[in-house]
Enzyme design. Structure first.
Site, PDB file in Angstrom:
ATOM      1  CG  ASP A  83      62.946  53.220  47.858  1.00 16.04           C
ATOM      2  OD1 ASP A  83      62.951  52.422  48.751  1.00 16.04           O
ATOM      3  OD2 ASP A  83      63.446  53.075  46.791  1.00 16.04           O
ATOM      4  CE1 TYR A 149      69.824  42.993  49.877  1.00 14.56           C
ATOM      5  CE2 TYR A 149      68.523  44.212  51.475  1.00 14.56           C
ATOM      6  CZ  TYR A 149      68.786  43.414  50.187  1.00 14.56           C
ATOM      7  OH  TYR A 149      67.999  43.681  49.055  1.00 14.56           O
TER       8      TYR A 149
END
Length: 185
Positions: A83, A149
């Site tokens: 990330d 999601y």
């Protein structure tokens, strides 16, 4: 859940984020066709809400990158390395300060490299659907299933963080965890 896909929404969102002390953060990117991760979404959860920032919407994200680096806002990320790499590649900014729930979980006695879904299951007894994990996140428009999601990847980070903080407070390892978090940044 709110999708941030206009400059006005982003500007209002940033104003509200500045008052937060802890936020959950996750990204969705495509890496299969590129050498570097192609950042598509940044999901952010506050105490009361969840947001999807559509990075493909071609907005001026300078104020978001300021939040990413704001030392007063702790960014909760599970297994943060990819990330922070995706964010850095696009923005040139390093996410800081970080609290990596995967690393903290290891110090709390959970298995090494425990997945976010496993941690949510063990702590909250909630089963997460991970079928869309390898979706093409660059496709637009975003559909509802993908958005749900993506939001689930940040929705439970604060609760997990509080659980891990409690366990760490009862342990002598708390300082070790925070030293490791500094290294990540």
């Amino acid at each position: 859940m709110q999708i941030i896909d206009s400059q006005n929404k982003l500007d209002n969102f940033i104003l509200n984020l500045r008052s937060e002390s802890v936020i959950g953060l996750d990204t969705e990117f495509v890496r299969e066709r590129t050498y570097w991760p192609d950042l598509c979404l940044i999901q952010i959860a506050t105490k009361n809400d969840e947001f999807i920032v559509d990075i493909k919407s071609k907005l001026n994200f300078d104020s978001l990158w300021e939040i990413i680096q704001d030392p007063k806002i702790v960014k909760l990320i599970h297994s943060c390395k990819q990330d922070i790499e995706a964010i850095y590649y696009l923005s040139g900014k390093v996410v800081t300060p970080i609290f990596d729930t995967q690393m903290a979980a290891m110090f709390c006695g959970f298995t090494d490299s425990i997945s976010y879904a496993q941690l949510v299951k063990e702590i909250l007894e909630i089963d997460l659907d991970k079928d869309l994990q390898y979706s093409d996140w660059s496709e637009r428009p975003l559909n509802k299933k993908k958005c749900e999601y993506a939001i689930n990847d940040v929705k439970y980070l604060r609760t997990i963080y509080l659980h891990l903080q409690k366990k760490l407070s009862a342990s002598e390892k708390k300082n070790w965890v925070y030293e490791e978090m500094k290294i990540l940044s």
